[in-house]
Design an enzyme around this catalytic site. Structure first.
Site, PDB file in Angstrom:
ATOM      1  N   ASP A  44       0.821  -1.204   0.000  1.00 60.32           N
ATOM      2  CA  ASP A  44       0.000   0.000   0.000  1.00 60.32           C
ATOM      3  C   ASP A  44       0.859   1.259   0.000  1.00 60.32           C
ATOM      4  OD1 ASP A  44      -2.598  -0.768  -0.233  1.00 60.32           O
ATOM      5  OD2 ASP A  44      -3.102  -0.587   1.886  1.00 60.32           O
ATOM      6  N   LYS A  66      -3.132   3.176  -2.745  1.00 62.16           N
ATOM      7  CA  LYS A  66      -4.519   3.649  -2.671  1.00 62.16           C
ATOM      8  C   LYS A  66      -4.521   4.760  -1.650  1.00 62.16           C
ATOM      9  CE  LYS A  66      -8.060   1.192  -3.337  1.00 62.16           C
ATOM     10  NZ  LYS A  66      -8.188   1.522  -4.753  1.00 62.16           N
ATOM     11  N   MET A 183      -9.373   9.782   7.806  1.00 64.71           N
ATOM     12  CA  MET A 183      -9.629  10.390   6.499  1.00 64.71           C
ATOM     13  C   MET A 183     -10.649  11.524   6.595  1.00 64.71           C
ATOM     14  SD  MET A 183      -9.713   6.789   4.341  1.00 64.71           S
ATOM     15  CE  MET A 183     -10.614   5.929   5.646  1.00 64.71           C
TER      16      MET A 183
END
Length: 267
Positions: A44, A66, A183
């Protein structure tokens, strides 16, 4: 049933490995062993290169980043890579930041692997939300301040309604919960405004960027100041936003969190 990762077979298998929040010293021993035994490692975007370096020299390293707001490898393509490599007999490690099952799409990947008849194991990692608040010397739960904790994403799946922040705020206030928001920086204005429907404006908040790394930055403020603090301090992703009374001590002392000793930074 647990599987011995050192055993080889005609068909390979996949291990979803949590790389932790960033500091290589926070990697579990089990995760380290899995990485060292892998023949293929799918990495990742936020995984520390020092962790990738634990892979054997002959392992094939594939970067499948990602990250919100950036060009990303499609999830379906990542799943296809894992299935294909495993069916070819490879020992595949899917190396994911934090924990595979906390906002890491580990559930989606496990479903895809099971559907293809691929054996899959999971090795947990320390999630960023825990590392972030611990670096400030603050607990997520406390008998006097918080009876529980909620991990929630601030980035809704495209086309979905996303989190009901007003309902969450009301529940957090009534049940005395700490909120850990992943996030959430890009949507901080909306999150702040919606949470204020159920939480007092002076509720303590901390924003921690790059938790556990030497580049970690953080700030402490009130909920009413969340958006302006992020803008003033130029905090960006990847960041964790922590909301709750467990932060009262820092806020009451007028502590500038940027000067706090960080307990989990890499040397």
């Amino acid at each position: 049933m647990k599987h011995d990762l050192s055993n080889s077979s005609a068909r390979g298998h996949v291990t979803l490995v949590g790389a932790g929040p960033g500091d290589p010293e926070l990697l579990t021993i089990k995760a380290l062993k899995a990485i060292q035994q892998a023949t293929v490692v799918l990495v990742d975007d936020l995984v520390n290169e020092a962790i990738v370096a634990f892979a054997q020299p002959t392992a094939r390293i594939v970067y499948v980043g990602k990250r919100g707001g950036c060009k990303s490898t499609p999830q379906s393509f990542i799943e296809k890579l894992m299935v294909t490599a495993a069916l070819e007999g490879e020992n595949v490690v899917r190396l994911k930041g934090g924990d595979p099952f906390i906002f890491g799409r580990g559930g989606e990947e496990m479903e895809a692997l099971h559907a293809a008849g691929v054996r899959v194991d999971v090795i947990n990692g320390i999630t960023a939300g825990i590392a972030a608040v611990s670096s400030l010397g603050v607990p997520l739960t406390h008998r006097e301040h918080a009876h529980g904790v909620v991990f929630v994403t601030g980035h809704a799946k495209p086309g979905s309604a996303g989190t009901d922040w007003r309902a969450l705020a009301a529940t957090a206030q009534q049940a005395r919960l700490t909120l850990v928001i992943y996030m959430g920086v890009s949507g901080a204005a909306t999150i702040q405004n919606e949470l204020l429907y159920g939480l007092p404006s002076d509720t303590p908040v901390a924003i921690i960027q790059n938790a556990s790394l030497p580049t970690q930055r953080q700030a402490v403020c009130t909920l009413a100041e969340l958006e302006s603090t992020i803008a003033r301090e130029q905090l960006a992703s990847p960041s964790v936003i922590v909301v709750g009374d467990v932060l009262q001590g820092l806020l009451a002392a007028g502590v500038d969190a940027r000067e706090l000793p960080l307990k989990h930074r890499a040397a």
